[in-house]
Design an enzyme around this catalytic site. Structure first.
Site, short mmCIF file in Angstrom:
data_model
loop_
_atom_site.label_atom_id
_atom_site.label_comp_id
_atom_site.label_asym_id
_atom_site.label_seq_id
_atom_site.Cartn_x
_atom_site.Cartn_y
_atom_site.Cartn_z
N GLN A 118 55.53 95.80 13.92
CA GLN A 118 55.23 97.18 13.53
C GLN A 118 53.77 97.25 13.08
O GLN A 118 53.40 96.63 12.07
CB GLN A 118 56.15 97.56 12.37
CG GLN A 118 56.03 98.98 11.92
CD GLN A 118 56.86 99.23 10.66
OE1 GLN A 118 57.19 98.31 9.93
NE2 GLN A 118 57.18 100.47 10.41
N TYR A 120 51.52 99.44 11.55
CA TYR A 120 51.25 100.65 10.77
C TYR A 120 50.13 100.40 9.75
O TYR A 120 49.09 101.02 9.81
CB TYR A 120 52.51 101.09 10.00
CG TYR A 120 53.60 101.77 10.82
CD1 TYR A 120 53.62 101.73 12.21
CD2 TYR A 120 54.63 102.45 10.18
CE1 TYR A 120 54.64 102.35 12.93
CE2 TYR A 120 55.65 103.08 10.89
CZ TYR A 120 55.64 103.02 12.27
OH TYR A 120 56.65 103.64 12.97
N SER A 121 50.37 99.48 8.80
CA SER A 121 49.44 99.32 7.66
C SER A 121 48.07 98.83 8.10
O SER A 121 47.94 98.05 9.04
CB SER A 121 50.00 98.30 6.66
OG SER A 121 51.28 98.66 6.26
N SER A 153 54.24 91.89 10.04
CA SER A 153 55.29 90.86 10.05
C SER A 153 55.61 90.45 11.49
O SER A 153 55.77 91.31 12.35
CB SER A 153 56.57 91.37 9.41
OG SER A 153 56.33 91.75 8.09
N GLU A 236 70.84 100.61 11.82
CA GLU A 236 71.54 99.50 11.16
C GLU A 236 71.64 99.81 9.67
O GLU A 236 71.21 99.05 8.83
CB GLU A 236 70.78 98.20 11.39
CG GLU A 236 70.53 97.87 12.84
CD GLU A 236 71.79 97.45 13.56
OE1 GLU A 236 72.33 98.29 14.31
OE2 GLU A 236 72.23 96.33 13.36
N SER A 376 56.19 100.70 -2.20
CA SER A 376 56.11 99.89 -3.43
C SER A 376 56.93 100.54 -4.55
O SER A 376 57.32 101.70 -4.47
CB SER A 376 54.64 99.76 -3.86
OG SER A 376 54.19 101.04 -4.29
N GLU A 378 55.96 101.64 -7.37
CA GLU A 378 55.31 102.85 -7.92
C GLU A 378 55.59 104.05 -7.01
O GLU A 378 55.83 105.16 -7.48
CB GLU A 378 53.79 102.63 -8.05
CG GLU A 378 53.40 101.68 -9.18
CD GLU A 378 53.64 100.21 -8.83
OE1 GLU A 378 53.83 99.89 -7.64
OE2 GLU A 378 53.67 99.39 -9.76
C1 LIG Z 1 56.34 91.02 3.07
C2 LIG Z 1 55.64 92.23 3.63
C3 LIG Z 1 55.80 92.55 4.96
C4 LIG Z 1 55.14 93.67 5.50
N1 LIG Z 1 55.29 93.94 6.85
C5 LIG Z 1 54.62 94.98 7.39
C6 LIG Z 1 54.70 95.24 8.81
O1 LIG Z 1 55.37 94.52 9.55
N2 LIG Z 1 53.98 96.25 9.33
C7 LIG Z 1 53.22 97.07 8.54
O2 LIG Z 1 52.62 98.00 9.08
N3 LIG Z 1 53.10 96.85 7.19
C8 LIG Z 1 53.78 95.82 6.61
N4 LIG Z 1 53.68 95.57 5.25
C9 LIG Z 1 52.73 96.38 4.46
C10 LIG Z 1 53.37 97.32 3.48
O3 LIG Z 1 53.91 98.44 4.13
C11 LIG Z 1 52.27 97.71 2.48
O4 LIG Z 1 51.92 96.54 1.77
C12 LIG Z 1 52.71 98.77 1.52
O5 LIG Z 1 52.84 100.00 2.18
C13 LIG Z 1 51.72 98.93 0.36
O6 LIG Z 1 50.45 99.16 0.85
P1 LIG Z 1 49.18 98.27 0.39
O7 LIG Z 1 49.54 96.83 0.48
O8 LIG Z 1 48.00 98.76 1.16
O9 LIG Z 1 48.98 98.60 -1.14
P2 LIG Z 1 48.29 99.90 -1.73
O10 LIG Z 1 48.87 101.11 -1.10
O11 LIG Z 1 46.81 99.72 -1.69
O12 LIG Z 1 48.80 99.83 -3.23
C14 LIG Z 1 48.18 99.00 -4.24
C15 LIG Z 1 48.87 99.28 -5.56
O13 LIG Z 1 48.66 100.67 -5.92
C16 LIG Z 1 49.90 101.31 -6.12
N5 LIG Z 1 49.83 102.69 -5.63
C17 LIG Z 1 49.39 103.09 -4.40
N6 LIG Z 1 49.47 104.43 -4.28
C18 LIG Z 1 50.01 104.89 -5.44
C19 LIG Z 1 50.35 106.19 -5.91
N7 LIG Z 1 50.18 107.26 -5.14
N8 LIG Z 1 50.88 106.29 -7.16
C20 LIG Z 1 51.08 105.19 -7.95
N9 LIG Z 1 50.75 103.93 -7.55
C21 LIG Z 1 50.23 103.78 -6.32
C22 LIG Z 1 50.91 100.50 -5.32
O14 LIG Z 1 52.21 100.64 -5.83
C23 LIG Z 1 50.38 99.10 -5.50
O15 LIG Z 1 50.81 98.56 -6.74
C24 LIG Z 1 54.33 94.48 4.68
C25 LIG Z 1 54.18 94.15 3.32
C26 LIG Z 1 54.82 93.04 2.80
C27 LIG Z 1 54.63 92.72 1.34
#
Ligand SMILES: Cc1cc2nc3c(=O)[nH]c(=O)nc-3n(C[C@H](O)[C@H](O)[C@H](O)COP(=O)(O)OP(=O)(O)OC[C@H]3O[C@@H](n4cnc5c(N)ncnc54)[C@H](O)[C@@H]3O)c2cc1C
Length: 404
Positions: A118, A120-121, A153, A236, A376, A378
């Site tokens: 996927q 996305y991020s 992932s 699922e 997350s 939050e």
């Molecule tokens: C094990 C794992 C597998 C993953 N697999 C995939 C994948 O296959 N494909 C994919 O596309 N992505 C994947 N991800 C990414 C995942 O979707 C993102 O890590 C997640 O959306 C958080 O984004 P970020 O890491 O950029 O953190 P950020 O969005 O930068 O957040 C940083 C911190 O700020 C907080 N925060 C952010 N916005 C707000 C808000 N509006 N209010 C309050 N707090 C806030 C968050 O809670 C966090 O503590 C994976 C992540 C993990 C950990």
């Protein structure tokens, strides 16, 4: 909430248990063996169970899916592969894909002939996914893709990726995003595994430099990518609701056994009142999670969708898991740190969510992931606050620390 299994569910559970007894591989050592195990599960009708029958799925009820996952957890069965393909990509194609796309991709997802990830991020677009910058530019019969994805992932083993990319920079950010199927095996796609805190590398960075996406691999209309990503629900859905609790229970029993055998000041740890109190608290939390899972399953069985209530479930179990693993390491002391060679009685010896044979240290480190992916903690709290408690909506000023 319905706490009873129907006679059909009881019979089905027995059938699954017998099948697992006869077919469980002793070990799954590499991707090919995992793919073979996946194929065996699929042929037996235990994978893609919730997919519609016309696309090769089983059309099964959420409870049947939950029973299979639960029995697999009890049998300590290895995880199949292609979970993103089956959980997210396939359902997206079923709902939004063309007939040609359905014919081309769906069966190969189910059989794990083609593995998916996927995309996305991005480094600056995670929780705020709509801020993504990867671009897809129309070049006649195809799109040219440039940009970077992260936390992908399974990126290193994927043949294909479900991609969100920006196709229009002049409209509001949510409206300029489109959805594509991208071949990962091409020169313009560079996949670099990331080393995780656990020591493994399940996820990757993906760099796209003039990568090619065929026009026929666009999903839905241009500019509909955001809506597609939001509305696609996996099939699922009974999924891991019960299996997660079974895994917690088996981990808990092992922890109690370890506390019985470990001694401090000549006494078994299990006789220490503080240890007993902390274990008791974890046990009661597992029971709360069990009833929450049964409530979700009851809703799904009735054809209802948990909606924003799903955020309560996800927040609750992912934060619980961290507390549980912290206590495990506290009780096990130095034994909990061992990644290899823990005495048999103290070893975790279960398949973790990502399918590696685990240790307590590994499970402890992995437990951080649940509070980040799929929204997350939050973000879940924001959803609960706004959509369940009816609190005022978060503003941009809140997001940037009151400065905007
Ligand atoms: C094990 C794992 C597998 C993953 N697999 C995939 C994948 O296959 N494909 C994919 O596309 N992505 C994947 N991800 C990414 C995942 O979707 C993102 O890590 C997640 O959306 C958080 O984004 P970020 O890491 O950029 O953190 P950020 O969005 O930068 O957040 C940083 C911190 O700020 C907080 N925060 C952010 N916005 C707000 C808000 N509006 N209010 C309050 N707090 C806030 C968050 O809670 C966090 O503590 C994976 C992540 C993990 C950990």
């Amino acid at each position: 909430m319905d706490l009873n299994y129907t006679p059909e569910d009881v019979a089905f559970r027995k059938q699954v248990r017998t099948w697992l007894e006869q077919n469980l591989p002793r070990e799954v050592r590499n991707l090919e063996e995992r793919r073979a195990w996946h194929r065996k599960l699929y042929d037996a009708g235990y994978l893609g169970m919730g997919w519609p029958k016309e696309y090769g799925g089983g059309g099964a009820r959420p409870m049947e899916q939950a029973i299979v996952a639960d029995e697999m957890a009890k049998a300590n069965a290895p995880a199949p592969t292609n979970s993103l393909g089956i959980g997210i990509v396939g359902p997206t194609i079923v709902v939004h894909g063309t007939d040609a796309q359905k014919a081309r991709y769906l069966r190969k997802i189910l059989s794990a002939e083609e593995l998916w990830c996927q995309l996305y991020s991005e480094p600056n677009a995670g929780s705020d996914l709509a801020a993504l910058k990867t671009s897809a530019v129309d070049a006649g019969d195809h799109f040219v893709v440039n940009g970077q994805k992260i936390w992908t992932s399974g990126g290193a083993i994927a043949d294909w990726g479900l991609l969100l990319a920006r196709t229009d920079t002049k409209v509001p950010k949510h409206k300029g995003i489109s959805c594509f199927l991208m071949n990962m095996r091409q020169p313009g796609v560079d996949v670099r595994p990331l080393k995780q805190i656990t020591g493994s590398s399940e996820f990757c960075e993906v760099f796209m430099t003039n990568a090619r996406v065929e026009k026929s691999d666009q999903i839905g209309k241009l500019g509909e990518g955001w809506a597609i990503a939001q509305t696609t629900l996996g099939y699922e859905r009974g999924g891991r609701a019960l299996a997660r609790i079974t895994t917690y229970s088996s981990q808990f029993n092992r922890l109690v056994e370890a506390a019985r055998r470990l001694r401090r000041h000549g006494q078994p740890l299990l006789e220490n009142p503080v240890v007993r109190q902390k274990l008791g608290r974890i046990w009661s939390e597992i029971e709360v999670e069990r009833y929450q899972a049964l409530r979700t399953l009851t809703q799904l069985e009735r054809g209802e969708h948990p909606g924003a209530g799903g955020s309560i479930t996800k927040l609750s179990y992912s934060e619980f898991e961290k507390r549980f693993m912290e206590l495990a390491l506290e009780i096990l002391g130095p034994y909990g740190q061992l990644t290899k060679g823990a005495p048999q009685d103290f070893a975790l010896d279960i398949d973790t969510a990502i399918g590696e044979r685990g240790s307590w240290a590994y499970a402890y480190l992995w437990s951080r992931a649940g509070t980040i992916y799929a929204g997350s903690s939050e973000i879940q709290k924001n959803v609960i606050g706004e959509r369940i408690l009816g609190l005022p909506k978060e503003t941009r000023a809140d997001r940037v620390g009151g400065k905007a």
